[in-house]
Design a protein around this motif. Structure first.
Motif, mmCIF file in Angstrom:
data_model
loop_
_atom_site.group_PDB
_atom_site.id
_atom_site.type_symbol
_atom_site.label_atom_id
_atom_site.label_comp_id
_atom_site.label_asym_id
_atom_site.label_seq_id
_atom_site.Cartn_x
_atom_site.Cartn_y
_atom_site.Cartn_z
ATOM 1 N N LEU A 410 33.762 134.376 19.580
ATOM 2 C CA LEU A 410 33.766 133.238 20.473
ATOM 3 C C LEU A 410 32.481 132.418 20.791
ATOM 4 O O LEU A 410 32.248 131.400 20.916
ATOM 5 C CB LEU A 410 34.500 133.746 21.818
ATOM 6 N N PHE A 411 31.182 133.371 20.796
ATOM 7 C CA PHE A 411 29.995 132.634 21.451
ATOM 8 C C PHE A 411 29.036 132.817 20.151
ATOM 9 O O PHE A 411 27.910 132.279 20.311
ATOM 10 C CB PHE A 411 29.402 133.785 22.318
ATOM 11 N N VAL A 412 29.234 133.236 18.811
ATOM 12 C CA VAL A 412 28.371 132.976 17.765
ATOM 13 C C VAL A 412 29.051 132.040 16.565
ATOM 14 O O VAL A 412 28.644 131.107 16.292
ATOM 15 C CB VAL A 412 27.960 134.246 17.108
ATOM 16 N N TYR A 413 30.329 132.602 16.103
ATOM 17 C CA TYR A 413 30.686 132.111 15.018
ATOM 18 C C TYR A 413 31.427 130.557 15.315
ATOM 19 O O TYR A 413 31.122 129.641 14.398
ATOM 20 C CB TYR A 413 31.679 132.825 14.257
ATOM 21 N N THR A 414 32.190 130.548 16.164
ATOM 22 C CA THR A 414 33.059 129.471 16.441
ATOM 23 C C THR A 414 31.792 128.217 16.819
ATOM 24 O O THR A 414 31.850 127.089 16.273
ATOM 25 C CB THR A 414 33.812 129.423 17.769
ATOM 26 N N PRO A 415 30.860 128.235 17.734
ATOM 27 C CA PRO A 415 29.931 127.209 18.302
ATOM 28 C C PRO A 415 29.044 126.954 16.902
ATOM 29 O O PRO A 415 28.696 125.722 16.512
ATOM 30 C CB PRO A 415 28.903 127.673 19.387
ATOM 31 N N PHE A 416 28.595 127.867 16.183
ATOM 32 C CA PHE A 416 27.593 127.824 15.103
ATOM 33 C C PHE A 416 28.207 127.041 13.757
ATOM 34 O O PHE A 416 27.814 126.205 13.396
ATOM 35 C CB PHE A 416 27.317 129.058 14.513
ATOM 36 N N SER A 417 29.651 127.637 13.608
ATOM 37 C CA SER A 417 30.467 126.744 12.446
ATOM 38 C C SER A 417 30.294 125.186 12.948
ATOM 39 O O SER A 417 30.430 124.229 11.894
ATOM 40 C CB SER A 417 31.489 127.452 12.028
ATOM 41 N N ASN A 418 31.015 125.124 14.150
ATOM 42 C CA ASN A 418 31.080 123.834 14.429
ATOM 43 C C ASN A 418 29.966 122.601 14.491
ATOM 44 O O ASN A 418 29.854 121.501 13.959
ATOM 45 C CB ASN A 418 31.852 123.717 15.731
ATOM 46 N N PHE A 419 28.728 123.494 14.902
ATOM 47 C CA PHE A 419 27.508 122.695 15.081
ATOM 48 C C PHE A 419 26.975 122.383 13.600
ATOM 49 O O PHE A 419 26.553 121.509 13.369
ATOM 50 C CB PHE A 419 26.554 123.811 15.687
ATOM 51 N N ILE A 420 27.104 123.457 12.410
ATOM 52 C CA ILE A 420 26.596 123.073 11.214
ATOM 53 C C ILE A 420 27.574 122.011 10.566
ATOM 54 O O ILE A 420 27.184 121.058 9.741
ATOM 55 C CB ILE A 420 27.007 124.429 10.247
ATOM 56 N N SER A 421 28.876 122.019 10.828
ATOM 57 C CA SER A 421 29.813 121.105 10.381
ATOM 58 C C SER A 421 29.683 119.730 10.957
ATOM 59 O O SER A 421 29.292 118.682 9.835
ATOM 60 C CB SER A 421 31.277 121.316 10.516
ATOM 61 N N GLY A 422 28.869 119.653 12.096
ATOM 62 C CA GLY A 422 28.555 118.359 12.733
ATOM 63 C C GLY A 422 27.234 117.688 12.273
ATOM 64 O O GLY A 422 26.908 116.506 11.826
ATOM 65 N N LEU A 423 26.332 118.726 11.896
ATOM 66 C CA LEU A 423 25.226 118.298 11.186
ATOM 67 C C LEU A 423 25.344 118.020 10.038
ATOM 68 O O LEU A 423 24.780 116.781 9.557
ATOM 69 C CB LEU A 423 24.203 119.591 11.334
#
Length: 456
Positions: A410-423
């Motif tokens: 919830l606090f690492v994989y989900t925000p990190f993957s969405n952040f990388i996709s947005g970048l």
């Protein structure tokens, strides 16, 4: 008449607006004078009245032979600047328009290696390029009109020996670094020059690609085989040394940078690593098996990187823009990984503590990715890509493992993957908009390099 006396009288004519004196020195002007450069350098305002004999358009007609002459060429520290340089420095748009209309060369280099095209106003340049394209009227027979394109600003004069031995693409190389829109890029004048050079150098482009492809295949076969190549490692080392010397000499010839900066270029560093790798493979003792595996592996990776740098110069199949987009996304990923590294390291140690195999449960054929700290860190980084294995997590037996894994999800994989996709989406969107400019810059650089080698 001596040059110093000529310049003194010329300044006096400007101050006093003495037409008789001006007519006198116009008839007595010395050879190789630089009247236009002199006036543009020393006077802040020039010849605004169009009805006067001192209007700039009339002065250009009178001293047209000095349009490319250097005012300070006889001095110890020659700046190498022509009249167009000083018109741009003084921001005299009237003078710039008149000089460009008379065919002033945009690729003249000063002592810093810069050209007028580096600082000329792009809007003014675009208007001038529009005037360079002319069409005649329709013939009586109803034939289509014929377009005439004036390319004189991009080619040096025939009697200018200083620039005859260099590539005619030099002005476009410097223009490409300034482009922020496709207006000038798609202009018929620029497109005509690129098309002509592309046609003239078509054979060299093919040979350039074929050579690097054979170079790639040859070195990969040499490093991929466990046995020594037929021609021997010594021959390969000699070939790489000769190749490095030739490439360094070419860069010294066509670049305006210090020789030390050439050594720091990525392509030159890779070539030096090639030489070092083959020397180590040849002369290291055979019992160093680990080194003999690692060094060729590094060499194979460098070969792939070098060929990628070659492909980025080709406009075919959007190679340049696609490779640059991939590189940009990779750099963004590496930058974003840094602020997440404390969390990733912390969860890796947590997973190592929770999931490592107990001595009572350990078997010889069991492979646990969290057995060691190094393996746990590697597995945690892989998990950020969505590669999970939850078969060993049983909430009814080990609820604490389930809770920590849920926190990671919830606090690492989900925000990190969405952040990388947005970048990635943001980077690719920006680069897609500039794809034409990127492709143009790479193609111009390649054509300039090939033409410079051909002239050399």
């Amino acid at each position: 008449m001596q040059l110093d006396l000529f310049y003194t009288i010329l300044d006096l004519c400007y101050r006093t607006k003495n037409e008789k004196l001006f007519n006198f020195i116009s008839e007595k002007k010395p050879n190789n004078h630089a009247a236009l450069s002199r006036l543009l350098k020393t006077q802040t305002t020039l010849f605004i009245k169009e009805d006067s004999i001192f209007s700039f358009d009339k002065l250009v007609d009178e001293f047209l032979d000095s349009i490319e002459e250097l005012y300070d060429k006889s001095e110890r520290h020659c700046t190498g600047r022509t009249a167009l340089f000083y018109a741009i420095i003084r921001r005299n748009e009237l003078a710039q328009q008149q000089l460009l209309a008379k065919g002033a060369y945009l690729g003249a280099r000063d002592f810093r290696g810069q050209s007028p095209i580096c600082n000329v106003n792009l809007e003014l340049l675009e208007k001038h390029l529009d005037s360079c394209v002319k069409a005649n009227e329709l013939n009586d027979d109803g034939e289509e009109s014929v377009f005439t394109i004036d390319l004189s600003n991009f080619f040096p004069k025939e009697n200018d020996q200083m620039y005859q031995a260099e590539s005619k693409l030099y002005p476009l190389v410097q223009l490409a670094d300034r482009l922020t829109s496709n207006n000038i890029l798609n202009h018929p004048v620029v497109a005509s020059i690129v098309t002509l050079k592309r046609y003239d150098l078509r054979l060299f482009i093919i040979l350039y690609f074929v050579y690097h492809f054979m170079h790639l295949v040859g070195l990969m076969i040499t490093l991929g085989n466990d046995s020594e190549p037929v021609i021997g490692f010594i021959s390969v080392i000699y070939y790489l040394l000769v190749r490095f010397i030739i490439c360094f000499s070419i860069e010294m010839k066509i670049s305006n940078v210090h020789w030390a900066k050439i050594f720091l270029q990525v392509a030159m560093i890779i070539q030096l690593f090639f030489i070092l790798i083959f020397v180590l493979v040849k002369f290291l003792p055979e019992d160093a098996k680990v080194v003999h595996r690692v060094i060729p592996a590094i060499g194979l990776l460098l070969i792939a990187i070098e060929f990628t740098l070659v492909l980025v110069k080709f406009p075919w199949l959007s190679c340049a823009s696609n490779i640059i987009m991939i590189t940009t996304v990779l750099v963004s990923y590496c930058k974003s990984l840094l602020p997440f590294s404390p969390l990733l390291t912390g969860f890796a140690l947590v997973f190592h503590k929770l999931f490592k195999t107990d001595l009572s449960d350990k078997t010889d054929d069991q492979l646990n990715p969290f057995e060691t700290c190094q393996a746990a860190i590697l597995k945690t980084i892989v998990m950020t890509t969505g590669e999970f294995d939850t078969s060993n997590i049983k909430p009814q037996e080990s609820w604490e493992k389930y809770i920590f894994f849920l926190f990671f999800l919830l606090f690492v994989y989900t925000p990190f993957s969405n952040f990388i996709s947005g970048l990635a989406v943001d980077d690719t969107t920006k680069l897609r908009a500039d794809a034409d400019i990127i492709t143009f810059q790479k193609e111009i650089s390649l054509l300039y390099r090939l033409e410079s080698i051909n002239l050399w």
